[in-house]
Design a protein around this motif. Structure first.
Motif, PDB file in Angstrom:
ATOM      1  N   PRO A  81       0.836  -1.193   0.000  1.00  0.00           N
ATOM      2  CA  PRO A  81       0.000   0.000   0.000  1.00  0.00           C
ATOM      3  C   PRO A  81       0.873   1.245   0.000  1.00  0.00           C
ATOM      4  O   PRO A  81       1.975   1.243   0.544  1.00  0.00           O
ATOM      5  CB  PRO A  81      -0.814  -0.130   1.280  1.00  0.00           C
ATOM      6  N   GLY A  82       0.383   2.314  -0.590  1.00  0.00           N
ATOM      7  CA  GLY A  82       1.155   3.543  -0.716  1.00  0.00           C
ATOM      8  C   GLY A  82       1.195   4.341   0.569  1.00  0.00           C
ATOM      9  O   GLY A  82       0.751   3.901   1.625  1.00  0.00           O
ATOM     10  N   TYR A  83       1.740   5.533   0.443  1.00  0.00           N
ATOM     11  CA  TYR A  83       1.842   6.430   1.593  1.00  0.00           C
ATOM     12  C   TYR A  83       0.479   7.043   1.908  1.00  0.00           C
ATOM     13  O   TYR A  83      -0.301   7.332   1.010  1.00  0.00           O
ATOM     14  CB  TYR A  83       2.846   7.549   1.304  1.00  0.00           C
ATOM     15  N   ASN A  84       0.232   7.245   3.175  1.00  0.00           N
ATOM     16  CA  ASN A  84      -1.007   7.870   3.614  1.00  0.00           C
ATOM     17  C   ASN A  84      -0.973   9.344   3.221  1.00  0.00           C
ATOM     18  O   ASN A  84      -0.005  10.058   3.507  1.00  0.00           O
ATOM     19  CB  ASN A  84      -1.136   7.722   5.134  1.00  0.00           C
ATOM     20  N   ALA A  85      -2.018   9.794   2.537  1.00  0.00           N
ATOM     21  CA  ALA A  85      -2.060  11.168   2.029  1.00  0.00           C
ATOM     22  C   ALA A  85      -2.079  12.186   3.173  1.00  0.00           C
ATOM     23  O   ALA A  85      -1.446  13.252   3.075  1.00  0.00           O
ATOM     24  CB  ALA A  85      -3.274  11.354   1.133  1.00  0.00           C
ATOM     25  N   LEU A  86      -2.777  11.873   4.250  1.00  0.00           N
ATOM     26  CA  LEU A  86      -2.819  12.816   5.375  1.00  0.00           C
ATOM     27  C   LEU A  86      -1.460  12.969   6.048  1.00  0.00           C
ATOM     28  O   LEU A  86      -1.132  14.044   6.562  1.00  0.00           O
ATOM     29  CB  LEU A  86      -3.858  12.373   6.405  1.00  0.00           C
ATOM     30  N   ALA A  87      -0.654  11.899   6.025  1.00  0.00           N
ATOM     31  CA  ALA A  87       0.688  11.998   6.597  1.00  0.00           C
ATOM     32  C   ALA A  87       1.547  12.953   5.776  1.00  0.00           C
ATOM     33  O   ALA A  87       2.296  13.765   6.338  1.00  0.00           O
ATOM     34  CB  ALA A  87       1.333  10.616   6.668  1.00  0.00           C
ATOM     35  N   ILE A  88       1.425  12.875   4.464  1.00  0.00           N
ATOM     36  CA  ILE A  88       2.204  13.761   3.588  1.00  0.00           C
ATOM     37  C   ILE A  88       1.755  15.211   3.766  1.00  0.00           C
ATOM     38  O   ILE A  88       2.579  16.119   3.948  1.00  0.00           O
ATOM     39  CB  ILE A  88       2.067  13.310   2.125  1.00  0.00           C
ATOM     40  N   VAL A  89       0.448  15.436   3.728  1.00  0.00           N
ATOM     41  CA  VAL A  89      -0.084  16.800   3.869  1.00  0.00           C
ATOM     42  C   VAL A  89       0.225  17.348   5.263  1.00  0.00           C
ATOM     43  O   VAL A  89       0.593  18.523   5.416  1.00  0.00           O
ATOM     44  CB  VAL A  89      -1.599  16.820   3.562  1.00  0.00           C
ATOM     45  N   GLY A  90       0.090  16.528   6.286  1.00  0.00           N
ATOM     46  CA  GLY A  90       0.389  16.966   7.649  1.00  0.00           C
ATOM     47  C   GLY A  90       1.853  17.334   7.812  1.00  0.00           C
ATOM     48  O   GLY A  90       2.188  18.304   8.493  1.00  0.00           O
ATOM     49  N   PHE A  91       2.743  16.562   7.166  1.00  0.00           N
ATOM     50  CA  PHE A  91       4.175  16.876   7.240  1.00  0.00           C
ATOM     51  C   PHE A  91       4.476  18.226   6.592  1.00  0.00           C
ATOM     52  O   PHE A  91       5.237  19.022   7.133  1.00  0.00           O
ATOM     53  CB  PHE A  91       4.968  15.757   6.553  1.00  0.00           C
ATOM     54  N   ILE A  92       3.868  18.482   5.451  1.00  0.00           N
ATOM     55  CA  ILE A  92       4.107  19.759   4.763  1.00  0.00           C
ATOM     56  C   ILE A  92       3.519  20.917   5.555  1.00  0.00           C
ATOM     57  O   ILE A  92       4.161  21.950   5.753  1.00  0.00           O
ATOM     58  CB  ILE A  92       3.530  19.707   3.334  1.00  0.00           C
ATOM     59  N   LEU A  93       2.285  20.754   6.038  1.00  0.00           N
ATOM     60  CA  LEU A  93       1.634  21.846   6.766  1.00  0.00           C
ATOM     61  C   LEU A  93       2.232  22.099   8.138  1.00  0.00           C
ATOM     62  O   LEU A  93       2.032  23.169   8.708  1.00  0.00           O
ATOM     63  CB  LEU A  93       0.136  21.586   6.879  1.00  0.00           C
ATOM     64  N   LYS A 113      -2.390   2.968  11.394  1.00  0.00           N
ATOM     65  CA  LYS A 113      -2.517   1.825  12.309  1.00  0.00           C
ATOM     66  C   LYS A 113      -3.644   0.894  11.862  1.00  0.00           C
ATOM     67  O   LYS A 113      -3.530  -0.323  11.943  1.00  0.00           O
ATOM     68  CB  LYS A 113      -2.782   2.342  13.723  1.00  0.00           C
ATOM     69  N   ARG A 114      -4.721   1.473  11.360  1.00  0.00           N
ATOM     70  CA  ARG A 114      -5.887   0.684  10.952  1.00  0.00           C
ATOM     71  C   ARG A 114      -5.697   0.022   9.591  1.00  0.00           C
ATOM     72  O   ARG A 114      -6.085  -1.119   9.395  1.00  0.00           O
ATOM     73  CB  ARG A 114      -7.122   1.591  10.945  1.00  0.00           C
ATOM     74  N   THR A 115      -5.090   0.733   8.618  1.00  0.00           N
ATOM     75  CA  THR A 115      -5.014   0.219   7.249  1.00  0.00           C
ATOM     76  C   THR A 115      -3.683  -0.415   6.896  1.00  0.00           C
ATOM     77  O   THR A 115      -3.603  -1.148   5.924  1.00  0.00           O
ATOM     78  CB  THR A 115      -5.274   1.350   6.232  1.00  0.00           C
ATOM     79  N   GLY A 116      -2.627  -0.120   7.655  1.00  0.00           N
ATOM     80  CA  GLY A 116      -1.323  -0.692   7.349  1.00  0.00           C
ATOM     81  C   GLY A 116      -0.580   0.033   6.234  1.00  0.00           C
ATOM     82  O   GLY A 116       0.357  -0.515   5.662  1.00  0.00           O
ATOM     83  N   GLU A 117      -0.993   1.256   5.919  1.00  0.00           N
ATOM     84  CA  GLU A 117      -0.317   2.024   4.880  1.00  0.00           C
ATOM     85  C   GLU A 117       1.061   2.456   5.355  1.00  0.00           C
ATOM     86  O   GLU A 117       1.385   2.373   6.535  1.00  0.00           O
ATOM     87  CB  GLU A 117      -1.132   3.282   4.528  1.00  0.00           C
ATOM     88  N   GLN A 118       1.842   2.963   4.413  1.00  0.00           N
ATOM     89  CA  GLN A 118       3.139   3.525   4.749  1.00  0.00           C
ATOM     90  C   GLN A 118       2.957   4.990   5.135  1.00  0.00           C
ATOM     91  O   GLN A 118       1.915   5.570   4.884  1.00  0.00           O
ATOM     92  CB  GLN A 118       4.080   3.429   3.553  1.00  0.00           C
ATOM     93  N   GLY A 119       4.002   5.586   5.724  1.00  0.00           N
ATOM     94  CA  GLY A 119       3.947   6.994   6.065  1.00  0.00           C
ATOM     95  C   GLY A 119       3.903   7.257   7.554  1.00  0.00           C
ATOM     96  O   GLY A 119       3.642   8.388   7.973  1.00  0.00           O
ATOM     97  N   ARG A 120       4.172   6.240   8.356  1.00  0.00           N
ATOM     98  CA  ARG A 120       4.141   6.437   9.811  1.00  0.00           C
ATOM     99  C   ARG A 120       5.195   7.446  10.228  1.00  0.00           C
ATOM    100  O   ARG A 120       4.948   8.306  11.079  1.00  0.00           O
ATOM    101  CB  ARG A 120       4.359   5.098  10.518  1.00  0.00           C
ATOM    102  N   GLY A 121       6.372   7.379   9.621  1.00  0.00           N
ATOM    103  CA  GLY A 121       7.443   8.315   9.949  1.00  0.00           C
ATOM    104  C   GLY A 121       7.075   9.749   9.599  1.00  0.00           C
ATOM    105  O   GLY A 121       7.401  10.684  10.339  1.00  0.00           O
ATOM    106  N   LEU A 122       6.391   9.933   8.477  1.00  0.00           N
ATOM    107  CA  LEU A 122       5.959  11.284   8.091  1.00  0.00           C
ATOM    108  C   LEU A 122       4.936  11.831   9.077  1.00  0.00           C
ATOM    109  O   LEU A 122       4.969  13.013   9.431  1.00  0.00           O
ATOM    110  CB  LEU A 122       5.357  11.265   6.681  1.00  0.00           C
ATOM    111  N   ALA A 123       4.020  10.985   9.518  1.00  0.00           N
ATOM    112  CA  ALA A 123       3.000  11.434  10.469  1.00  0.00           C
ATOM    113  C   ALA A 123       3.628  11.798  11.811  1.00  0.00           C
ATOM    114  O   ALA A 123       3.270  12.812  12.423  1.00  0.00           O
ATOM    115  CB  ALA A 123       1.942  10.346  10.646  1.00  0.00           C
TER     116      ALA A 123
END
Length: 158
Positions: A81-93, A113-123
């Motif tokens: 699964p790809g990166y979580n979009a909210l993690a990317i947007v949250g990192f930028i904002l 945590k629920r879906t297993g997507e990537q992007g935990r480090g960004l969040a």
């Protein structure tokens, strides 16, 4: 020297044909007039034997045969699964609007945590950067207040 595998043996008679046929009568029925001539001693080929029929151009191919279509998933590792979009947007904002970055970082952590997507480090980075900027802003506000207060108290009016 004779090899028993190379010397063909006569076939046993079929059931009910224990007695030899009468002279002049072979016991076989004559083939129909429109039937193809058979070679003597060989049985007729069974349907389903031999080479399979190849489909012509434009006819649908049976599933499971041939190469997969372009872009179709093949063998190999399953797609991650790809990166979580909210993690990317949250990192930028988190750099510009730190409160929004912190909120989006926490929401993204829950989704990851629920879906297993990537992007935990960004969040996590969005949350940490957001809180660090808020703490830095508070610290700078205190420092400027102290400096301003000290400057005002030393100002003399005559």
């Amino acid at each position: 020297m004779s090899d028993p595998d190379l010397n063909p043996q006569p076939l046993p008679p079929e059931h009910g044909a224990g007695a030899p046929p009468e002279p002049g009568n072979t016991g076989a029925t004559p083939p129909p007039a429109d039937a193809a001539p058979q070679q003597p001693g060989y049985p007729a080929p069974q349907p389903g034997y031999g080479s399979p029929q190849q489909p012509g151009y434009g006819s649908p191919q049976q599933p499971g045969y041939g190469a997969p279509a372009y872009g179709a998933p093949g063998y190999g590792a399953p797609a991650q699964p790809g990166y979580n979009a909210l993690a990317i947007v949250g990192f930028i904002l988190a750099f510009f609007v730190n409160i929004v970055g912190i909120i989006l970082g926490f929401v993204a952590l829950g989704q990851i945590k629920r879906t297993g997507e990537q992007g935990r480090g960004l969040a996590i980075a969005a949350v940490v950067i957001g809180f660090a900027e808020i703490a830095l802003g508070i610290l700078l506000a205190i420092v400027f207040s102290v400096i301003f207060g000290a400057a005002v108290s030393h100002y003399r009016t005559y």
